[in-house]
Design a protein around this motif. Structure first.
Motif, short mmCIF file in Angstrom:
data_model
loop_
_atom_site.label_atom_id
_atom_site.label_comp_id
_atom_site.label_asym_id
_atom_site.label_seq_id
_atom_site.Cartn_x
_atom_site.Cartn_y
_atom_site.Cartn_z
N ARG A 77 -3.99 6.55 11.28
CA ARG A 77 -4.61 5.45 10.54
C ARG A 77 -5.18 5.94 9.21
O ARG A 77 -5.55 7.11 9.07
CB ARG A 77 -5.76 4.84 11.37
N ASP A 85 -14.84 -4.50 3.41
CA ASP A 85 -14.19 -4.15 2.13
C ASP A 85 -13.62 -5.43 1.51
O ASP A 85 -12.41 -5.63 1.42
CB ASP A 85 -13.09 -3.13 2.39
N ILE A 133 5.62 1.98 7.58
CA ILE A 133 4.87 1.14 6.63
C ILE A 133 5.42 1.34 5.21
O ILE A 133 5.69 2.47 4.80
CB ILE A 133 3.37 1.49 6.73
N ARG A 174 -7.64 -1.41 18.14
CA ARG A 174 -6.69 -1.72 17.07
C ARG A 174 -6.98 -0.90 15.82
O ARG A 174 -6.09 -0.55 15.06
CB ARG A 174 -6.75 -3.22 16.73
N HIS A 190 8.02 -4.35 1.52
CA HIS A 190 6.82 -5.17 1.65
C HIS A 190 7.15 -6.60 1.21
O HIS A 190 8.21 -6.85 0.65
CB HIS A 190 5.70 -4.59 0.77
N ARG A 240 -9.13 2.75 5.46
CA ARG A 240 -9.80 1.45 5.63
C ARG A 240 -10.61 1.38 6.92
O ARG A 240 -11.67 0.74 6.98
CB ARG A 240 -8.74 0.33 5.62
N GLN A 241 -10.09 2.03 7.95
CA GLN A 241 -10.75 1.91 9.26
C GLN A 241 -12.08 2.65 9.31
O GLN A 241 -12.88 2.45 10.23
CB GLN A 241 -9.81 2.33 10.39
N ARG A 280 -4.09 2.72 -1.08
CA ARG A 280 -4.51 3.30 0.20
C ARG A 280 -3.76 2.60 1.36
O ARG A 280 -3.64 1.38 1.38
CB ARG A 280 -6.01 3.04 0.35
N SER A 281 -3.27 3.39 2.28
CA SER A 281 -2.52 2.80 3.40
C SER A 281 -2.53 3.72 4.61
O SER A 281 -3.05 4.84 4.54
CB SER A 281 -1.08 2.55 2.94
N ASP A 282 -1.95 3.24 5.71
CA ASP A 282 -1.79 4.09 6.89
C ASP A 282 -0.48 4.85 6.76
O ASP A 282 0.47 4.38 6.15
CB ASP A 282 -1.70 3.23 8.16
N SER A 341 -6.68 -9.67 3.66
CA SER A 341 -7.11 -8.30 3.97
C SER A 341 -8.42 -7.93 3.27
O SER A 341 -9.29 -7.30 3.87
CB SER A 341 -6.02 -7.31 3.57
N HIS A 342 -8.55 -8.31 1.98
CA HIS A 342 -9.80 -8.00 1.27
C HIS A 342 -10.56 -9.27 0.87
O HIS A 342 -11.31 -9.29 -0.10
CB HIS A 342 -9.53 -7.11 0.04
N SER A 348 -0.84 -8.71 4.72
CA SER A 348 -1.32 -7.44 5.28
C SER A 348 -1.48 -7.49 6.80
O SER A 348 -1.88 -8.51 7.37
CB SER A 348 -2.68 -7.10 4.66
N ALA A 349 -1.21 -6.36 7.41
CA ALA A 349 -1.37 -6.25 8.87
C ALA A 349 -2.82 -6.34 9.30
O ALA A 349 -3.11 -6.35 10.50
CB ALA A 349 -0.76 -4.95 9.35
N ARG A 350 -3.73 -6.43 8.35
CA ARG A 350 -5.12 -6.66 8.75
C ARG A 350 -5.26 -8.00 9.47
O ARG A 350 -6.14 -8.19 10.30
CB ARG A 350 -6.04 -6.57 7.54
C1 EPS Z 1 -5.14 -2.89 7.83
C2 EPS Z 1 -5.89 -2.74 6.72
C3 EPS Z 1 -5.26 -2.42 5.43
C4 EPS Z 1 -4.00 -1.56 5.62
C5 EPS Z 1 -3.05 -2.14 6.64
C6 EPS Z 1 -3.66 -2.80 7.81
O1 EPS Z 1 -6.23 -1.70 4.73
P1 EPS Z 1 -6.22 -1.39 3.17
O2 EPS Z 1 -5.02 -2.10 2.57
O3 EPS Z 1 -7.51 -1.96 2.67
O4 EPS Z 1 -6.17 0.08 3.10
O5 EPS Z 1 -4.38 -0.29 6.08
O6 EPS Z 1 -2.25 -3.05 5.98
C7 EPS Z 1 -0.90 -2.88 5.96
C8 EPS Z 1 -0.25 -2.07 6.74
C9 EPS Z 1 -0.18 -3.72 5.06
O7 EPS Z 1 1.04 -3.78 5.19
O8 EPS Z 1 -0.83 -4.32 4.22
C10 EPS Z 1 -5.75 -3.18 9.14
O9 EPS Z 1 -6.98 -3.38 9.26
O10 EPS Z 1 -4.98 -3.20 10.12
#
Ligand code: EPS
Length: 376
Positions: free
Chosen positions: A45, A80, A320, A39, A96, A48-49, A344-346, A9-10, A117-119
């Protein structure tokens, strides 16, 4: 054909690696990027987006815009990108991968959760969007949409619900797409139904946001014009429904998958469940080769083989597990009680997951078609 993904993810980015894709196919990169943009969207959301602008770069397997039959690789950059300096997670989040992954791999939680991560689904969407393009060129359309958010269905007016169930089966792919693409929840409701349904969905997401909570939902994917004969009864792992169940279940946060009537089949009599068969010479050149059904409780698959009806798949996404008001957990080092870590999350990623599910179904069908001995 087979595909795999790589990336965190990062980390630096995400990779999709596709082997066995047919040669000579003109790849429409904009169409793939359109799916990546979808997506990233949808109501609920997180932050991150705002940072990312997902796009593919095709690194291998392409010549003058066309596939060569050699392995294709798609690269998506993470803006990121800070995996090595990201803080360690010391309080595993219930729901998780954190706890089970760290125990199994003998690593701290950070590198485990970065891959989980769902990324990662950005890479799957890219591969699936290519598959979908190829299917489109054969007249097949795969469309995913959101059916419900949280427990919204429990307060849905019964008459309106029945009206929706009736009309959804009558929509052709282009009508379904235009409804879905005009909705911030990626739903398939008519304008009159959407107004109150989406207001309810918004209320549920906003309430979860205020409460530091998260919500899941229900997704449906329909594949139109899949020819009769994809998949096989001859071996358990060749069954199309089995492949679909595995691939859809592998999407992050999916906890249930059903095909056609699905779980409701358990309480339905045989006489009401199975779809009577008719034959119409005029439909001989269509996907069903003339063998039509007026109902589709089988969801387009019988005995592990597509039967020419629309393939209908639904999946349930859990909320989530990363929540601003966390559940109880332990401290990974001291094993003492504490709260789970929040990052940080959705609050709701169900619309995004509907994009993932659509593209995962597309690649599953294409794999089955290309790998099938029957060469339908
Ligand atoms: C995601 C990006 C991640 C999460 C999400 C999916 O961004 P960040 O962790 O940097 O905020 O928002 O990841 C998860 C739901 C998870 O379970 O890790 C994306 O681009 O889809």
């Amino acid at each position: 054909m087979e595909y795999r993904t790589a990336g965190e993810s990062h980390g630096r980015g995400l990779l999709a690696f596709i082997e066995g894709f047919p040669s000579g196919f003109l790849i429409d990169v904009d169409k793939i990027n359109f799916e990546l943009r979808r997506r990233q969207g949808g109501y609920g959301r997180g932050g991150r987006q705002q940072i990312e602008a997902d796009k593919i770069e095709i690194l291998t397997g392409i010549w003058q815009g066309k596939s060569t039959g050699a392995p294709l690789s798609f690269w998506i950059v993470n803006k990121d990108s800070r995996i090595d300096s990201a803080p360690e997670i010391v309080n595993p989040r219930p729901g998780h991968v954190d706890l089970a992954g760290a125990v199994k791999f003998g690593l701290p939680i950070r590198p485990i959760m970065e891959r989980a991560s769902a990324r990662e689904t950005a890479a799957r969407v890219a591969a699936g969007a290519l598959a979908n393009q190829y299917l489109e060129s054969k007249g097949i359309a795969v469309v995913g949409f959101v059916r419900s958010i949280g427990d919204a269905d429990s307060s849905w007016d019964e008459l309106q619900k029945r009206e929706f169930e009736r009309e959804i089966d009558l929509l052709d792919p282009s009508e379904l797409l235009s409804r879905r693409n005009g909705s911030e929840f990626y739903t398939a409701f008519s304008d009159s139904i959407a107004a109150n349904r989406e207001a309810k969905f918004r209320e549920i997401v906003d309430d979860a946001t205020l409460g530091g909570d998260s919500v899941g939902g229900l997704i449906e994917i329909r594949a139109f014009n899949v020819p009769i004969g994809i998949g096989s009864h001859t071996q358990w792992n060749q069954k199309l429904d089995a492949k679909i169940a595995m691939n859809i279940m592998s999407i992050q946060a999916i906890k249930g998958v059903e095909i056609g009537l699905g779980f409701a089949a358990a309480k339905t009599r045989g006489s009401k469940m199975h779809d009577p068969i008719g034959y119409d010479e005029a439909q001989k050149s269509s996907a069903n080769q003339g063998y039509y059904r007026r109902t589709n409780n089988a969801g387009g698959i019988e005995g592990g083989i597509s039967n020419g009806s629309t393939i209908v798949v639904r999946c349930a996404m859990k909320p989530i597990p990363t929540m601003r008001l966390p559940l109880k957990s332990i401290d990974w080092n001291t094993k003492k009680q504490s709260n789970a870590t929040y990052e940080r999350s959705d609050v709701c990623a169900v619309p995004a997951a509907s994009v993932v599910a659509q593209n995962v179904l597309a690649i599953t069908i294409l794999e089955a078609m290309l790998n099938d001995q029957c060469k339908c």
